[in-house]
Every structure is written in structure tokens, then in C-alpha cells.
Design a protein around this motif. Structure first.
Motif, short mmCIF file in Angstrom:
data_model
loop_
_atom_site.label_atom_id
_atom_site.label_comp_id
_atom_site.label_asym_id
_atom_site.label_seq_id
_atom_site.Cartn_x
_atom_site.Cartn_y
_atom_site.Cartn_z
N MET B 193 0.88 -1.18 0.21
CA MET B 193 -0.11 -0.09 0.03
C MET B 193 1.07 1.22 0.01
SD MET B 193 -3.08 -0.53 -0.39
CE MET B 193 -4.04 0.74 -0.04
N SER B 194 2.17 1.19 0.41
CA SER B 194 2.99 2.46 0.38
C SER B 194 3.35 2.79 -1.17
CB SER B 194 4.14 2.06 1.30
OG SER B 194 5.03 1.11 0.58
N ILE B 195 3.11 1.70 -1.78
CA ILE B 195 3.54 2.20 -3.51
C ILE B 195 2.29 2.53 -4.27
CG2 ILE B 195 5.85 1.74 -3.31
CD1 ILE B 195 4.84 -0.96 -4.81
N LYS B 196 0.99 2.47 -3.63
CA LYS B 196 0.08 2.36 -4.39
C LYS B 196 -0.47 3.87 -4.99
CE LYS B 196 -4.41 0.87 -5.10
NZ LYS B 196 -5.23 2.14 -5.49
N HIS B 197 -0.02 4.90 -4.23
CA HIS B 197 0.05 6.01 -4.89
C HIS B 197 0.88 6.50 -6.05
CE1 HIS B 197 3.56 6.67 -2.55
NE2 HIS B 197 3.85 7.65 -3.15
N LEU B 198 2.07 5.60 -6.34
CA LEU B 198 2.99 5.73 -7.46
C LEU B 198 2.19 4.86 -8.60
CD1 LEU B 198 6.43 5.19 -5.68
CD2 LEU B 198 5.39 7.28 -6.59
N TRP B 199 1.55 3.64 -8.29
CA TRP B 199 0.87 2.88 -9.12
C TRP B 199 -0.28 3.72 -9.88
CZ3 TRP B 199 -3.99 0.70 -9.77
CH2 TRP B 199 -4.09 -0.47 -10.82
N ASP B 200 -1.08 4.33 -8.90
CA ASP B 200 -1.99 5.18 -9.32
C ASP B 200 -1.53 6.21 -10.34
OD1 ASP B 200 -4.25 4.00 -8.11
OD2 ASP B 200 -3.94 4.97 -6.12
N GLU B 201 -0.64 6.83 -9.90
CA GLU B 201 -0.02 8.22 -10.52
C GLU B 201 0.27 7.67 -12.04
OE1 GLU B 201 3.32 10.34 -8.87
OE2 GLU B 201 2.31 10.58 -7.12
N THR B 202 1.08 6.59 -12.06
CA THR B 202 1.40 6.02 -13.67
C THR B 202 0.30 5.62 -14.30
OG1 THR B 202 3.20 5.14 -12.45
CG2 THR B 202 2.81 4.29 -14.65
N VAL B 203 -0.73 4.69 -13.72
CA VAL B 203 -1.79 4.30 -14.50
C VAL B 203 -2.73 5.55 -14.78
CG1 VAL B 203 -3.97 3.07 -13.92
CG2 VAL B 203 -1.82 2.12 -13.35
N ASN B 204 -2.79 6.52 -14.01
CA ASN B 204 -3.73 7.39 -14.27
C ASN B 204 -3.11 8.38 -15.49
OD1 ASN B 204 -5.32 6.70 -12.43
ND2 ASN B 204 -4.85 8.29 -10.88
N SER B 205 -1.87 8.50 -15.35
CA SER B 205 -1.34 9.47 -16.55
C SER B 205 -1.22 8.49 -17.82
CB SER B 205 0.10 10.14 -16.04
OG SER B 205 0.81 9.12 -16.16
N VAL B 206 -0.96 7.53 -17.70
CA VAL B 206 -0.75 6.79 -19.05
C VAL B 206 -2.27 6.39 -19.70
CG1 VAL B 206 0.00 4.40 -19.93
CG2 VAL B 206 1.46 5.58 -18.51
N LEU B 207 -3.24 6.28 -18.88
CA LEU B 207 -4.69 5.83 -19.18
C LEU B 207 -5.13 7.31 -20.01
CD1 LEU B 207 -6.29 3.48 -16.85
CD2 LEU B 207 -5.07 2.87 -18.77
N ALA B 208 -4.81 8.60 -19.33
CA ALA B 208 -5.16 9.64 -19.94
C ALA B 208 -4.60 9.97 -21.06
CB ALA B 208 -4.72 10.94 -18.98
N ARG B 209 -3.37 9.84 -21.28
CA ARG B 209 -2.71 9.77 -22.54
C ARG B 209 -3.12 8.64 -23.95
NH1 ARG B 209 3.58 9.66 -21.87
NH2 ARG B 209 3.64 10.06 -24.44
N ALA B 210 -3.73 7.78 -23.17
CA ALA B 210 -4.21 6.88 -24.28
C ALA B 210 -5.81 6.88 -24.64
CB ALA B 210 -3.98 5.36 -23.67
N ASN B 211 -6.21 8.12 -23.85
CA ASN B 211 -7.59 8.26 -24.04
C ASN B 211 -8.48 7.10 -23.66
OD1 ASN B 211 -7.42 10.71 -25.46
ND2 ASN B 211 -7.28 9.87 -27.42
N LEU B 212 -8.05 6.46 -22.33
CA LEU B 212 -8.93 5.36 -21.94
C LEU B 212 -9.35 5.92 -20.55
CD1 LEU B 212 -6.12 2.37 -22.83
CD2 LEU B 212 -8.73 2.71 -23.88
N GLU B 213 -10.46 5.44 -20.23
CA GLU B 213 -10.84 5.80 -18.90
C GLU B 213 -10.66 4.84 -17.83
OE1 GLU B 213 -15.41 7.04 -17.31
OE2 GLU B 213 -14.94 7.50 -19.53
N ARG B 214 -10.20 5.22 -16.66
CA ARG B 214 -10.11 4.33 -15.63
C ARG B 214 -11.28 3.79 -15.19
NH1 ARG B 214 -5.65 4.55 -10.60
NH2 ARG B 214 -6.97 3.33 -9.06
N PRO B 215 -11.20 2.26 -14.99
CA PRO B 215 -12.68 1.59 -14.67
C PRO B 215 -12.68 2.10 -13.16
CG PRO B 215 -11.26 -0.04 -15.78
CD PRO B 215 -10.30 1.33 -15.57
N ALA B 216 -14.28 2.37 -13.09
CA ALA B 216 -14.66 2.67 -11.57
C ALA B 216 -14.00 1.55 -10.74
CB ALA B 216 -16.03 2.63 -11.57
N GLU B 217 -13.86 2.05 -9.25
CA GLU B 217 -13.51 1.12 -8.32
C GLU B 217 -14.60 0.16 -7.98
OE1 GLU B 217 -10.30 1.05 -7.21
OE2 GLU B 217 -9.93 2.87 -8.36
#
Lengths: 327, 252
Positions: B193-217
Motif C-alpha cells: 500500500m506504500s507504493i499504491k500512490h505511485l501505481w495510481d499516478e502511472t496508471v492515471n497518466s498513461v490511461l489519460a494519454r491513451a484516451n482510456l477511462e480508468r475503470p470505476a473502483e
């Protein structure tokens, strides 16, 4: 690897300027390398395109029989060795397509020729890999035969091809030793493992000898390829070198080569050997080998399944370029 | 009595992740969309085999029963494998393979980076090497997610399907059970969980550049770490283990 295109006659096209032709031949005779922007006869160019592209196709199709064992490799170490080897073959395909492109054809055209059946690849890859020892036997015998063909190509008159071959030969030599090492490990093992090795050698020995092409007396002799120093040795000379080197390695390994006519000739210092079944060879190169249709089906399937990926990459690149020019 | 059962379990989980994902990547060998990608996927597989070998060997030493890397990889059944469910998901198409790699590598890169500070010398050493490799795996897969997501309509749809399908397997990466927390206490492992924010940052920024929507929790699948897998795992192990199991006395 695989250079059976050397067995075809050089392509004769049109009439060339005699003076230029003489100057070109003089450069070849002085062992100078011909480079992409240099003048060359059209037939020289066409012969090389055909040979280099067939060689590239052979590397790529050759990934399939070995790839057949990737998911079943019996140890993590052997799996890594096999994957790295197949990756090298893909890399050879890449350098060779690039070398061919220096002669003014595109990779897309060449791949299209393979997939539509217009271009050939080495007959050896139309044989199946049926047990794990085949992976070792392909390295030892098939790469071994390929090296015999390819070492002289490091001195080929065409610069880009000769330089690609230097690197390819280094990697192929490594593959051959890895293949032999795999077989040695199995020969030290159980009776079942030893049987697998003998079975693999029984099946792959004759097809490996066929890799050098028909006997010189039956071969459409390619005087132009010799004169242009694309080809430097005849089929039978290369086959003999391969047999001489391999017989002793087979002894050390402890297997029997499946040729009752094999015997050492004290006078010539060479191993006399029997002839492969040339009917089988001609049938295989005409498309009737056990795996020909399957290999093409697999290549076509990978190409077609990948079409949307390649289109996406191009569409994305075009969008990026448009954004950049708008900025 | 094993000297450190938690460390053994922890290494086996990481080794199984690498072994199973490399097996999936190996399925592409000779069949990818173009030569460059064939070579790239094999490269990733090779790195992962390297990690698996080192981790299985270490786990075998900790266990002390004489099992080597191959005994641990080829002579255990489905219920004994403790890899993440994510890595065993099939290569339905290239988008699935790339998305699976991206979601995994977006975790593994910061994971290995943090593990370089592990008090366990071998894990810290492996992390120093694996961090560099995972950085490449992440860059390679992220670039493809962007290209496919923002490529053609077809590639966008395929990539979106892969994302929506695989998303429910991402929660497992952040689970912290007693095995992990006991090692976190000794500073051998990290709390995921201590690296969850890093994973979220990477996933969010790459999905945004890919025009993909992050699935809902939503509901996350679990079970891999306890040996409760999808039906796919048995089909991965069958060819993988066939020679070792057919000839158990043989050395290869």
C-alpha cells in the motif's frame, strides 16, 4: 542462417554498359566491397535481393520449429537459452531485411513475397521438431550446416550483407555450441534421453545435408555468383566440410549418424558419405514437405492478427506528426 | 524446521509471478505482430525467467529440503502456485498481453525500487538489477498502451476491453497478509500500500494519454496468493511441466 538461394542461377537481366561492367568486375577482383550507392549491374542487385531476402525469410520461418518447444522446455535455464536463441534468429531476420532494403526494396514487399508464396525459405524448416533433443540437434546440425554456408558470406562482395554476416556467424557459432551442450547433457542422462537424441539425429541428419543444395553435377551452376564473389564454394565442397567436421563430434557425443556409407578415405583425408533422398528434397522445396503448409499458415496468421497493431502504430505516429506540425 | 517460513512464502510468490508471466510471454515467440515486438516480448520474458531462477533458488535454500529452482517450478501442482491471478490471464490478443504487462510493471517498478532498501541482502541485490529491467518493461508496455489507446478505433476498443477485463485482478497486488506484514516489520519486505500512490499516478497518466477511462473502483478478485486460481493456471502448467514430470529422474 540459410542460403539455399545460392543454388539458383544468378539473374540475367538486360545489357549493361561494358565499361562500367569491367570497372565493377575489377573492383570485385581486388576484393573491394560494393556499397549501396555504388554502381552495380542490375543482375547483381537482383541476385542479392533474392538471396538476402530468402535468407531473412529463413531466419523468421526458422523461429517456428524451435518456438514449438518454448512452453515445454524442461528447465528454466534451457528455456532461457532457447528463448534467447530464437530472439537472435529474429534479430538476424531484421539485419537481413535491412541489408536487402539498401538495394532498393522495402521490407513490406519482401514479407508479402514470402506470405504469397513467391519467395522461398530454407527447406530444413519444413521438418517438424518432435522431441526435446530436436532443439539441440537443430543447434548442432542445422546451425552447423548454416555456418559452413555462411562463413564464406562474411567475405561476400556486397558490403552490407558481408557485415551482417559477420555478426550473424558469431551468434550462430554460439547457438551451435549451445545445441551440442544440450545433447551432451542428454547423452549423460537416462536411456530414454539417449534415445531421444539418437531419434532427433536420425531424422535431422539427411535434411541438414540437403541444406547445401543438390550435388554439383545436378546443380544449376551459378557462374555469375562465383564471378561476383557472392558465392565462393560449391555445394559439394561445403557439404564435405560439414560432414568432416560433424563425424568426429558425433563420435564424441556417442551417437550413430544414419549413413551406412560413411567411411574415412585415407587418401583424400575426407569422410565419404551417402546421398540424401533428392526426391524428398525437391518435393519439400516445391511445398510438399510435412510442415510447409503449417509454417505458411502460422506466418500468415501472425501477420493478419498483427495487422490492427501495425495500423494502430501508424495511426498514432501520424497523429503525433500532425500535432507536431500544428504546434 | 524451516528457518524462515514467511520469507520462503514471500520469495515463492514473487518467483511464481515471474515464472507464470514469462510462460505467457513465451507463447508469443514467433507469433507477434512484427519482428521488433517479437524480440521485445521475448526480452521481457527472459528478464522474468532470470528473476524466477534467482528467487526459486533462494527459496529452496531457505526451505532447506534440497529443492532447486526446477524442482520448485516444475514439480508443484496448481494449488501450490501462489502467483497473482493477473499474470496467468491469457493472451486473448496483443492488447490483453500489453495491458497485463502494463498493470503489472506499473506496480513492479516502484516495488523493486523500494525493495533495494530491503534488509535481506539477496532481495536487495536482486531489486537493484530488477528495478532497471522493470523500468524498461514499464516504458515498453506504457508506450504501447498509449499507441493502441490513441491509435485506431479498433485498437482503442480492444485495449479498452482488455483494461476492463483485467482491472478486477489489480487489487491483489496491494494485499498485505500476515506473511507480508511480518516481513515488513523486519524491513525485509515493503507494504504494497506504500507504493499504491505511485501505481495510481502511472496508471492515471498513461490511461489519460491513451484516451482510456480508468475503470470505476469495484469488486477485486483474490485468491492467487492462497493457491486459488482461475482455470487457466492448470493449462499453463501442463505443457510447462510435462517433460520434468514424464521423466522425473532426468537432468536436462
Amino acid at each position: 542462417m540459410y542460403t539455399q538461394a545460392l543454388n539458383n542461377p544468378a539473374v540475367e537481366t538486360g545489357i549493361e554498359d561494358e565499361e562500367k561492367l569491367a570497372a565493377f568486375q575489377a573492383r570485385i577482383d581486388r576484393e573491394e566491397k560494393i556499397e549501396p550507392n555504388d554502381w552495380m549491374p542490375a543482375a547483381y542487385r537482383k541476385t542479392l535481393v533474392r538471396q538476402i531476402s530468402q535468407h531473412a525469410h529463413s531466419e523468421v520461418v526458422g523461429m517456428l520449429p524451435e518456438g514449438n518447444w518454448v512452453t515445454r522446455a524442461p528447465s528454466l535455464k534451457r528455456k532461457a537459452i532457447l528463448l534467447a536463441k530464437i530472439q537472435d534468429e529474429g534479430g538476424h531476420g531484421l539485419y537481413l531485411y535491412s541489408a536487402a532494403e539498401t538495394l532498393g526494396v522495402s521490407r513490406e514487399e519482401l514479407v508479402d513475397q514470402l506470405l504469397t508464396g513467391k519467395a522461398k525459405y530454407s527447406s530444413i524448416f519444413n521438418y517438424p521438431t518432435l522431441n526435446w533433443a530436436d532443439v539441440g540437434a537443430v543447434g548442432w546440425l542445422v546451425d552447423g550446416a548454416a555456418i559452413m554456408n555462411q562463413i564464406p558470406l562474411c567475405r561476400c562482395s556486397y558490403g552490407p550483407y558481408s557485415r551482417a554476416m559477420i555478426r550473424i556467424c558469431k551468434e550462430e557459432s554460439f547457438h551451435q555450441r549451445q545445441g551440442y551442450d544440450l545433447l551432451v547433457a542428454m547423452m549423460k542422462g537416462t536411456a530414454e534421453q539417449q534415445e531421444m537424441v539418437q531419434d532427433a539425429v536420425n531424422r535431422l541428419w539427411w535434411p541438414s545435408l540437403m541444406m547445401f543444395g543438390p550435388s554439383d553435377k545436378d546443380s544449376k551452376h551459378s557462374a555469375a555468383s562465383m564471378k561476383w564473389k557472392i558465392k565462393r564454394f560449391t555445394n559439394d565442397e561445403l557439404r564435405q566440410k560439414f560432414v568432416d567436421a560433424t563425424v568426429l563430434q558425433a563420435k564424441v557425443l556417442g551417437i550413430t549418424l544414419p549413413d551406412p556409407d560413411l567411411k574415412f578415405n585415407e587418401e583424400t583425408g575426407h569422410w565419404e558419405h551417402g546421398q540424401p533422398d533428392w526426391d524428398e528434397f525437391y518435393n519439400t522445396i516445391q511445398g510438399n514437405g510435412i510442415c510447409n503448409k503449417q509454417r505458411m499458415k502460422d506466418r500468415i496468421k501472425a501477420h493478419e492478427n498483427g495487422a490492427w497493431v501495425r495500423e494502430a502504430a501508424q495511426a498514432y505516429a501520424a497523429k503525433q506528426a500532425a500535432k507536431k506540425s500544428a504546434a | 524446521m524451516m528457518k524462515d517460513p514467511a520469507l520462503f512464502t514471500y520469495c515463492m510468490r514473487l518467483a511464481d509471478d515471474s515464472a507464470i508471466l514469462s510462460q505467457r510471454l513465451g507463447e508469443w515467440c514467433g507469433h507477434a505482430s512484427h519482428l521488433e515486438e517479437d524480440i521485445a516480448l521475448t526480452n521481457v520474458a527472459l528478464d522474468l525467467i532470470g528473476h524466477a531462477r534467482e528467487l526459486y533458488t533462494y527459496a529452496g535454500q531457505i526451505e532447506g529440503k534440497g529443492r532447486d529452482e526446477d524442482a520448485l517450478c516444475f514439480h508443484r501442482v496448481e494449488r501450490e502456485f501462489t502467483n497473482l491471478l493477473l499474470v496467468e490471464q491469457p493472451n486473448d490478443d496483443f492488447a490483453y498481453a500489453i495491458m497485463r504487462q502494463f498493470l503489472f510493471s506499473a506496480f513492479m517498478h516502484p516495488f523493486w525500487e523500494a525493495m533495494m532498501n530491503s534488509k535481506d541482502e539477496l532481495l536487495a541485490g536482486l531489486a537493484a538489477k530488477a528495478e532497471k529491467e522493470a523500468a524498461y518493461h514499464l516504458r515498453h508496455s506504457a508506450e504501447w498502451v498509449i499507441r493502441l489507446g490513441d491509435g485506431t478505433e479498433e485498437s482503442h476498443n480492444r485495449t479498452n476491453d482488455a483494461l476492463e477485463f483485467l482491472w478486477m485482478y489489480t487489487g491483489e497486488m496491494f494485499e498485505c497478509d500476515d506473511v507480508v506484514s511480518s516481513l515488513v516489520a523486519k524491513e525485509v519486505a515493503i507494504d504494497p500500500m506504500s507504493i499504491k500512490h505511485l501505481w495510481d499516478e502511472t496508471v492515471n497518466s498513461v490511461l489519460a494519454r491513451a484516451n482510456l477511462e480508468r475503470p470505476a473502483e469495484s469488486w477485486m478478485q483474490t485468491g492467487g496468493r492462497k493457491g486459488e486460481h482461475s482455470e487457466h493456471l492448470g493449462h499453463i502448467l501442463s505443457p510447462m511441466q510435462y517433460l520434468q514430470r514424464s521423466f522425473p529422474q532426468a537432468q536436462w
